[in-house]
Design an enzyme around this catalytic site. Structure first.
Site, mmCIF file in Angstrom:
data_model
loop_
_atom_site.group_PDB
_atom_site.id
_atom_site.type_symbol
_atom_site.label_atom_id
_atom_site.label_comp_id
_atom_site.label_asym_id
_atom_site.label_seq_id
_atom_site.Cartn_x
_atom_site.Cartn_y
_atom_site.Cartn_z
ATOM 1 N N HIS A 22 15.333 -68.076 60.296
ATOM 2 C CA HIS A 22 16.331 -67.802 59.257
ATOM 3 C C HIS A 22 16.462 -68.956 58.289
ATOM 4 O O HIS A 22 16.819 -68.762 57.131
ATOM 5 C CB HIS A 22 17.669 -67.405 59.875
ATOM 6 C CG HIS A 22 17.703 -65.954 60.156
ATOM 7 N ND1 HIS A 22 17.871 -65.030 59.176
ATOM 8 C CD2 HIS A 22 17.485 -65.278 61.291
ATOM 9 C CE1 HIS A 22 17.779 -63.829 59.700
ATOM 10 N NE2 HIS A 22 17.545 -63.949 60.986
ATOM 11 N N ARG A 79 4.197 -50.154 55.370
ATOM 12 C CA ARG A 79 2.931 -49.706 55.965
ATOM 13 C C ARG A 79 3.039 -49.890 57.480
ATOM 14 O O ARG A 79 2.635 -50.911 58.019
ATOM 15 C CB ARG A 79 1.766 -50.524 55.409
ATOM 16 C CG ARG A 79 1.438 -50.244 53.940
ATOM 17 C CD ARG A 79 0.243 -51.071 53.488
ATOM 18 N NE ARG A 79 -0.396 -50.549 52.294
ATOM 19 C CZ ARG A 79 -0.157 -51.001 51.050
ATOM 20 N NH1 ARG A 79 0.696 -51.966 50.854
ATOM 21 N NH2 ARG A 79 -0.791 -50.468 50.013
ATOM 22 N N ARG A 112 6.253 -45.342 55.951
ATOM 23 C CA ARG A 112 5.116 -44.424 55.999
ATOM 24 C C ARG A 112 4.606 -44.358 57.424
ATOM 25 O O ARG A 112 4.456 -45.399 58.077
ATOM 26 C CB ARG A 112 4.016 -44.931 55.077
ATOM 27 C CG ARG A 112 2.755 -44.111 55.217
ATOM 28 C CD ARG A 112 1.702 -44.549 54.262
ATOM 29 N NE ARG A 112 1.046 -45.782 54.663
ATOM 30 C CZ ARG A 112 0.148 -46.407 53.906
ATOM 31 N NH1 ARG A 112 -0.135 -45.938 52.704
ATOM 32 N NH2 ARG A 112 -0.428 -47.497 54.330
ATOM 33 N N GLU A 148 -2.235 -38.918 47.324
ATOM 34 C CA GLU A 148 -3.386 -39.823 47.217
ATOM 35 C C GLU A 148 -4.708 -39.087 47.288
ATOM 36 O O GLU A 148 -5.768 -39.696 47.369
ATOM 37 C CB GLU A 148 -3.324 -40.987 48.213
ATOM 38 C CG GLU A 148 -2.673 -40.720 49.510
ATOM 39 C CD GLU A 148 -2.539 -41.925 50.433
ATOM 40 O OE1 GLU A 148 -2.758 -43.066 50.036
ATOM 41 O OE2 GLU A 148 -2.201 -41.678 51.593
ATOM 42 N N ASN A 184 -4.109 -46.400 45.082
ATOM 43 C CA ASN A 184 -5.316 -47.046 45.601
ATOM 44 C C ASN A 184 -6.299 -45.992 46.097
ATOM 45 O O ASN A 184 -7.474 -45.994 45.759
ATOM 46 C CB ASN A 184 -4.977 -48.014 46.748
ATOM 47 C CG ASN A 184 -3.859 -48.965 46.385
ATOM 48 O OD1 ASN A 184 -3.640 -49.228 45.216
ATOM 49 N ND2 ASN A 184 -3.130 -49.458 47.373
ATOM 50 N N ASP A 185 -5.774 -45.080 46.917
ATOM 51 C CA ASP A 185 -6.649 -44.017 47.413
ATOM 52 C C ASP A 185 -6.880 -42.946 46.357
ATOM 53 O O ASP A 185 -7.981 -42.396 46.259
ATOM 54 C CB ASP A 185 -6.062 -43.398 48.687
ATOM 55 C CG ASP A 185 -6.448 -44.212 49.907
ATOM 56 O OD1 ASP A 185 -7.630 -44.586 50.005
ATOM 57 O OD2 ASP A 185 -5.566 -44.515 50.729
ATOM 58 N N ARG A 222 -13.205 -47.812 47.609
ATOM 59 C CA ARG A 222 -12.335 -48.947 47.268
ATOM 60 C C ARG A 222 -12.732 -50.231 47.995
ATOM 61 O O ARG A 222 -12.284 -51.313 47.651
ATOM 62 C CB ARG A 222 -10.853 -48.604 47.504
ATOM 63 C CG ARG A 222 -10.472 -48.396 48.948
ATOM 64 C CD ARG A 222 -9.078 -47.811 49.096
ATOM 65 N NE ARG A 222 -8.057 -48.810 49.377
ATOM 66 C CZ ARG A 222 -6.818 -48.521 49.746
ATOM 67 N NH1 ARG A 222 -6.416 -47.259 49.825
ATOM 68 N NH2 ARG A 222 -5.954 -49.463 50.009
ATOM 69 N N CYS A 224 3.526 -46.059 44.737
ATOM 70 C CA CYS A 224 3.540 -47.237 45.611
ATOM 71 C C CYS A 224 2.183 -47.931 45.699
ATOM 72 O O CYS A 224 2.049 -48.945 46.365
ATOM 73 C CB CYS A 224 4.059 -46.889 46.995
ATOM 74 S SG CYS A 224 2.991 -45.741 47.855
HETATM 75 C C1 PEP Z 1 -2.497 -46.209 48.301
HETATM 76 O O1 PEP Z 1 -3.480 -45.622 48.733
HETATM 77 O O2 PEP Z 1 -2.272 -46.399 47.085
HETATM 78 C C2 PEP Z 1 -1.493 -46.751 49.237
HETATM 79 C C3 PEP Z 1 -0.342 -47.223 48.825
HETATM 80 O O3 PEP Z 1 -1.828 -46.782 50.554
HETATM 81 P P1 PEP Z 1 -2.849 -47.865 51.201
HETATM 82 O O4 PEP Z 1 -3.187 -48.861 50.148
HETATM 83 O O5 PEP Z 1 -2.128 -48.444 52.371
HETATM 84 O O6 PEP Z 1 -3.986 -46.982 51.582
HETATM 85 MG MG MG Z 2 -3.566 -44.977 50.801
#
Ligand code: PEP
Ligand code: MG
Length: 553
Positions: A188, A295, A331, A430, A453-454, A464, A501
């Site tokens: 802390h 996550r 998630r 995604e 991202n996905d 990726r 996200c």
């Molecule tokens: C994404 O795919 O954008 C995402 C937030 O999940 P991760 O990057 O954990 O696959």
């Molecule tokens: Mg993802």
């Protein structure tokens, strides 16, 4: 010049004189007592006094560093009343006729040892808390007051270790930095240093010696290096670094507690992404409005076997409690593809990114899924929870998930275990499939969260994980932006809200576009919250339709 190396846990550069803070040496002696009842009473009185002091500390912390961070002193009050802790002390007094100071000291060592040996980093950090409350209790039993630490001059505090209460009690206007021999990044004290924006370097080890008291020093909370008697060149470089940082901080500080509203009055939520409890300090320090993506697979990745329901429950509960009622979106397990875990024994796949991953694993192994859902629903009463599901491609999946949720809720009801009725259910967008049927999916859920991202990898057919493809990857590709726009439109027309996200949420070149699409929430890494807020507050959109038309066509 001497260089000391530790771990930087709170950014910033401090230049000043060292003050070595000596911990009060309580030197507890073991004594046999005659009257156990009187000794117990003496302990109870000291405990009450300690709780009163902690209440005062809570009020001080509440004024100076806000409710979320002050909570540690409420937790300390609860720790003092913890039945196992109190029972252990009373046992030493009653059964072994030992003095209260000694009973507290031994109990403190045992509990601290137990916390330190836990796997969970957050729980490890609690060892310092138990030592802190016990030392306060012992001081009260000995009728000793705390160790005065305030000095007239601004100083860099050196200490073997610092308890949270010592940190809070100090006059912050006189503290330039904290440097300790021991300590953990999740303690802390580290969290408080980050919240108070005081540079901190911990874990320097035995090199940090009392002989530096009064010497000139520079502490770099970014790199974790402390320079004693710095030479001219180092001084010059570090002063430049400090001034740049101060300028940036001032700008960002002025954005704290401000709304995320554009110049033309559009509001958007800015939340933060986390991988575990260790990230929460940064979420709070950067004033995120909530957690937009936890996550949860990191809990599984950090463990050598399936984390059980209780372990998961404790973790989710802690996140919800520490976010003090702000939205927390967790998630469910998203493994497979790049996140492999041996004990899942998933086997080798030709195309793991297109393989058995995320929700597909959960739906084929419902026992694992149910354990996580039970832990989530049990934790739901401790804050404002949203649960979201990754890699959705069909309505059937969503219906199956909802069916399993109903089973879990029924089980909990039958067992008399409470859960919140207002847990929001969402899915990640995604896959192109989810976008194409987003009108249908939106009717089934409370919210969408776009995992760019996905979504980028599946829309552009670009792995990726493959660095050779960087040159081909246009993160502003019209196909991707059209996908997000379509999902946003379908969400809103069918009663769901929508956030983003994935990493693209923090790309400030697209903030106007996302605002024009009507995105309701952006969730970014904690350090990007305030820069994004700055961008939003400086944005004025003349015509959203025109902006979207130009960008999407
Ligand atoms: C994404 O795919 O954008 C995402 C937030 O999940 P991760 O990057 O954990 O696959
Ligand atoms: Mg993802």
């Amino acid at each position: 010049m001497t260089e000391l190396h530790g771990k930087g846990v709170s950014g910033g550069v401090a230049v000043g004189r060292v003050k070595f803070h000596k911990q009060d040496d309580l030197c507890v002696k073991r004594r046999h007592i005659e009257d156990a009842a009187a000794e117990k009473e003496r302990f109870e009185k000291a405990k009450e006094l300690t709780i009163d002091e902690l209440k005062e500390l809570y009020d001080k912390a509440l004024r100076e560093i806000g409710e979320a961070n002050a909570q540690i002193f409420e937790i300390h009050q609860m720790m003092l009343d913890d039945p196992d802790y109190v029972e252990s002390i009373l046992n030493f007094i009653e059964k072994q006729n030992l003095n209260a100071e000694y009973a507290v000291a031994v109990t403190s060592d045992n509990f601290a040892e137990m916390f330190s040996s836990m796997d969970d980093e957050y729980m490890k950090g609690r060892a310092a808390d138990v030592k802190d409350i016990s030392a306060r209790l012992i001081r009260n039993l000995m009728n000793r007051s705390g160790n005065g630490t305030d000095s007239e001059e601004e100083t860099i505090i050196f200490a073997d270790d610092l308890a949270p209460s010592e940190t809070v009690q100090m006059d912050k206007s006189k503290v330039l930095a904290f440097c300790t021999a021991e300590g953990s990044a999740n303690s802390h004290t580290a969290i408080l240093a980050r919240t108070m924006n005081i540079p901190a370097v911990i874990g320097i080890g035995s090199e940090l010696s009392e002989e530096f008291d009064g010497r000139e020093a520079i502490a770099d909370g970014f790199s974790g290096v402390v320079y004693i008697d710095p030479d001219e060149k180092t001084r010059e470089i570090m002063l430049k670094k400090r001034d740049e940082e101060l300028r940036k901080r001032e700008l960002l500080q002025s954005l704290k507690n401000k709304d995320n509203v554009t110049l033309d009055g559009q509001r958007i939520e800015v939340y933060a992404n986390i991988g575990g409890l260790g990230d929460l300090g940064a979420v709070l320090a950067n004033d995120a409005g909530g957690v937009g993506l936890f996550r949860s697979e990191f809990l599984y990745l950090e463990s050598s076997d399936y984390p059980d329901e209780e372990t998961q429950f404790q973790c989710y509960k802690t996140v919800l409690e520490r976010m003090s009622g702000k939205k927390v979106i967790i998630r469910t397990l998203d493994i497979g593809a790049d996140k492999q875990i041996d004990y899942f024994e998933l086997g080798k796949e030709e195309n793991p990114a297109l393989g058995l991953r995320a929700i597909r694993i959960c739906l084929t192994r419902p026992e694992i899924f149910k354990t996580q859902l039970r832990a989530l629903y049990r934790a739901s009463v401790f804050g404002s929870l949203g649960i979201m599901f990754p890699m959705i491609i069909s309505l059937e999946e969503v219906r199956q998930i909802k069916h399993i949720i109903e089973q879990v809720k029924k089980e909990l009801s039958d067992e008399g275990i409470p859960f919140a009725e207002d847990v929001e259910i969402g899915i990640m967008i995604e896959t192109p499939a989810a976008v194409m049927i987003s009108d249908i999916l939106a009717k089934e859920v409370d919210f969408f969260s776009v995992g760019t991202n996905d979504l980028t990898q599946y829309t552009l057919a670009l792995d990726r994980q493959n660095p050779k493809l960087d040159a081909f990857c246009d993160t502003h590709h019209k196909a991707l932006l059209r996908m997000i726009a379509a999902a946003a439109k379908n969400a809103h027309e069918n009663g769901a809200w929508i956030g983003i996200c994935g990493e693209l949420a923090g790309d400030t070149e697209l903030t106007e576009v996302f605002l024009a699409m009507g995105i309701d929430e952006l969730s970014v890494s904690p350090a990007l919250v305030l820069p994004l807020r700055e961008k939003i507050r400086n944005t004025h959109i003349e015509s959203k339709d025109k902006l979207l038309h130009d960008i999407l066509n």
